[in-house]
Design a protein around this motif. Structure first.
Motif, short mmCIF file in Angstrom:
data_model
loop_
_atom_site.label_atom_id
_atom_site.label_comp_id
_atom_site.label_asym_id
_atom_site.label_seq_id
_atom_site.Cartn_x
_atom_site.Cartn_y
_atom_site.Cartn_z
N ILE A 429 87.25 179.69 67.12
CA ILE A 429 87.13 179.73 68.57
C ILE A 429 88.09 178.71 69.16
O ILE A 429 88.30 177.64 68.59
N ALA A 430 88.68 179.06 70.31
CA ALA A 430 89.65 178.18 70.96
C ALA A 430 89.48 178.29 72.47
O ALA A 430 89.25 179.38 73.00
N PHE A 431 89.58 177.14 73.13
CA PHE A 431 89.54 177.07 74.59
C PHE A 431 90.83 176.42 75.06
O PHE A 431 91.21 175.34 74.58
N ASN A 465 89.29 171.10 63.03
CA ASN A 465 89.38 170.88 64.47
C ASN A 465 90.79 170.39 64.78
O ASN A 465 91.25 169.40 64.20
N ALA A 466 91.46 171.09 65.68
CA ALA A 466 92.86 170.76 65.95
C ALA A 466 93.18 171.09 67.41
O ALA A 466 92.55 171.96 68.02
N PRO A 467 94.16 170.41 67.96
CA PRO A 467 94.59 170.76 69.34
C PRO A 467 95.39 172.07 69.35
O PRO A 467 95.95 172.49 68.33
N VAL A 468 95.44 172.67 70.52
CA VAL A 468 96.21 173.90 70.74
C VAL A 468 97.19 173.63 71.87
O VAL A 468 96.78 173.31 72.99
N ILE A 469 98.48 173.76 71.59
CA ILE A 469 99.52 173.58 72.60
C ILE A 469 100.50 174.74 72.46
O ILE A 469 101.14 174.91 71.42
N GLN A 487 107.09 177.11 71.92
CA GLN A 487 106.32 176.20 71.09
C GLN A 487 104.92 176.78 70.89
O GLN A 487 104.30 177.27 71.83
N GLN A 488 104.45 176.74 69.61
CA GLN A 488 103.15 177.30 69.27
C GLN A 488 102.50 176.46 68.18
O GLN A 488 103.18 175.88 67.32
N THR A 489 101.18 176.43 68.25
CA THR A 489 100.38 175.77 67.23
C THR A 489 99.35 176.76 66.70
O THR A 489 98.97 177.72 67.40
N GLY A 490 98.87 176.53 65.48
CA GLY A 490 97.87 177.42 64.90
C GLY A 490 97.39 176.91 63.56
O GLY A 490 97.94 175.95 63.00
N VAL A 491 96.36 177.54 63.09
CA VAL A 491 95.80 177.24 61.77
C VAL A 491 96.04 178.46 60.89
O VAL A 491 95.52 179.55 61.18
N ILE A 492 96.84 178.31 59.84
CA ILE A 492 97.19 179.43 58.97
C ILE A 492 96.41 179.31 57.66
O ILE A 492 95.88 178.25 57.31
#
Length: 589
Positions: A429-431, A465-469, A487-492
């Motif tokens: 889940i991401a907000f 738990n990680a930031p999303v930018i 620019q993208q962030t994610g958990v792979i």
């Protein structure tokens, strides 16, 4: 004597009636078809009565002249009394002198010399008391005879002809919701983020000047833009692996492209697909294919509702120094592929915009061969990802639209337990909150930030738990210079034992400047950071690119590029440096 006088008077009356009938016969035969004539007078009306024994005077010269049509009368030119009956023969109107007839003409017409009758010429009919026939120009100047109502034709044209009024046409436009993000750089379980991002991300085509842009091929309501590029160059480290003596090789790159765009008035369909094959004659094991594509369709249901559809795919190979392959134990580069689709609907309530999108993505992997002859089975990494994205935005002005977004997803593996005995199914889940900016046509951007959380079914795997930018920006500094940033962030996903996943942050920056209308130079850089959770593996990558495009005409161009990429890892065999130089010819049929 008294008996003969009545008989003689009766014979004279019969003789005069015969002469009158013979005189009227040519007039009846030569009268115009459209002339309206009065009924023929009776003999008693046409000849004056005379007392017995008196002699009747001869008829005036005009009595035998054919009667004129009403169109020859001066009043016919004005349209007044055009269809009234003329005066009978022998009346004062028929024998009136020419000046009296000329005085009844229209003054505005009579003043013109070319419309006047020649009344003063010697020997003319008017000089002898007979009105002259109007000239040819005067007859042409007469208005045509009206048939029916005077406004009937105008009314038919206005009511029976289709008239398009733009004020009554519904306006269908894309609601202001920010620029769409490009194809995701990091997909589900992308194992070769460093190789894909640092090696090929800046090779996509750049916009060309309209004077040298390809015209494409029209196919119905679509325009196809095919292209083919053949390049030759040199690669210092095609294996992308750390070694004291990397196996460099000559590089041959063949690339085919196909772009499609619709020519519709409302909805829109666009697609872009690229496929290439890199061949290294001195290092055949490093030869590999690469393909990427995306297709987007927007359906405008009405002014406030639209449907968005998207399909995408990616084909690439894993680098030999990837931690998922044992850090250099493989001898060949195994392939992997990701593909998926997205469907959503967006509704606008005045300034409020709500959108709901659902997505599905699948990732498959090829087995890898080790140097000792064994095989690394990677089928347990095949998985599906199902996502749901809810977004709400409020348009403060046409230039800025703040929004909030929630993303829910779940990842399900084909094999419930992998070869290390771990269950890697997870939920996330991401907000995020951000804003979409559109300043005229010079700057379009979408920036958002937030937090994400991912939990795994297996209790031995830690939650992440990680930031999303995320950011996407296109800035036209001038008509000759354009800046693009993504620019993208994610958990792979990962197959490293003991690691839940990898948090990845990737960014690309490129600057395009047109020295000439047919000469463009692009300078770019890329950054990649990957942190494997639960284990001590960290990777940092950088890339620099310089490229030029010289277009001879619309269909032929010369392209040259240089790419420098480096990756620093806590695993020694994963650290590498590479230099790639390519020079090729691009053809747009």
């Amino acid at each position: 004597m008294s008996r003969e006088r009545p008989i003689e008077g009766k014979r004279q009356r019969r003789r005069r009636a015969g002469r009158l009938a013979l005189a009227l016969l040519p007039a009846l035969l030569s009268a115009p078809a459209l002339a309206q004539e009065a009924p023929d007078p009776s003999p008693s009306d046409s000849a004056p009565s005379a007392a017995p024994g008196t002699r009747i005077a001869s008829e005036p010269p005009t009595a035998g002249r054919p009667r004129r049509s009403v169109f020859d009368a001066p009043t016919a030119l004005r349209g007044a009394n055009a269809f009234s009956a003329p005066a009978p023969l022998g009346s004062s109107l028929a024998t009136s002198p020419a000046p009296a007839a000329a005085s009844e003409e229209e003054p505005s017409v009579a003043r013109l010399p070319r419309f006047r009758a020649a009344t003063s010429l010697p020997g003319s009919a008017t000089a002898q008391g007979t009105p002259a026939r109007p000239s040819l120009l005067r007859l042409r100047a007469a208005p045509p005879r009206r048939i029916g109502s005077a406004t009937r034709r105008i009314t038919q044209v206005r009511t029976q002809q289709t008239i398009t009024d733009l004020r009554l046409t519904p306006v269908i436009q894309s609601p202001v919701s920010g620029v769409p993000l490009p194809t995701p750089i990091l997909g589900l379980g992308l194992p070769n983020a460093a190789g894909l991002l640092l090696g090929t991300a800046l090779r996509r085509p750049i916009p060309a000047d309209t004077a040298y842009a390809p015209l494409g091929i029209r196919f119905g309501t679509f325009t196809l833009l095919p292209a083919f590029t053949q390049s030759i160059g040199y690669d210092s480290n095609p294996d992308q692996i750390g070694s004291t003596r990397p196996r460099s090789s000559l590089a041959l790159r063949s690339e085919a492209e196909l772009a499609l765009r619709s020519e519709w008035s409302a909805s829109e369909l666009t697609a872009e697909m690229r496929g290439s094959y890199l061949e290294y004659p001195q290092n055949p094991e490093a030869s590999r294919p690469n393909a990427v594509g995306v297709a987007r369709m927007r359906i405008d249901v009405d002014r406030d509702t639209r449907i968005d559809l998207e399909t995408r795919f990616l084909l690439d190979s894993q680098r030999l120094g990837s931690p998922d392959l044992g850090a250099g134990g493989a001898t060949t580069r195994p392939l992997f592929a990701t593909y998926g689709a997205t469907a959503g609907v967006q509704e606008s309530f005045n300034r409020l915009q709500l959108s709901l999108r659902g997505s599905i993505d699948r990732s498959v992997f090829e087995d890898a061969q080790l140097g000792n002859g064994t095989t690394i089975i990677q089928s347990d990494r095949d998985a599906n990802q199902y996502g749901l994205r809810l977004r709400a935005g409020y348009e403060i002005s046409p230039a800025i639209t703040p929004f909030v977004e929630t993303f829910l997803d779940t990842r399900v593996y084909d094999t419930p337990v992998d070869q290390f005995g771990l269950r890697r199914d997870s939920d996330g889940i991401a907000f995020t909150a951000g804003a979409a900016v559109a300043l005229n046509s010079t700057l379009t951007a979408e920036i958002s930030g937030g937090l994400q959380h991912r939990s795994y079914i297996d209790r031995t795997l830690q939650d992440i738990n990680a930031p999303v930018i995320n950011a996407a920006l296109v800035w036209s500094i001038s008509p000759l210079t354009t800046v693009r940033f993504n620019q993208q962030t994610g958990v792979i996903e990962t197959a490293v034992p003991g690691s839940s996943g990898a948090f990845t942050d990737a960014a690309i920056l490129e600057v395009q400047h047109d020295l000439l209308r047919n000469l463009s130079i692009t300078l770019g850089g890329a950054y990649l950071s990957t942190n494997y959770d639960g284990v001590r593996i960290r990777e940092r990558g950088y890339s620099a690119t310089a490229r030029f495009d010289y277009r001879f005409n619309r269909w032929l161009a010369l392209r040259g590029s240089y790419i420098y990429s480096t990756l620093n890892s806590t695993i020694p065999l994963s650290t590498y440096d590479a230099h790639t130089v390519l020079l090729g010819v691009r053809v747009n049929p």
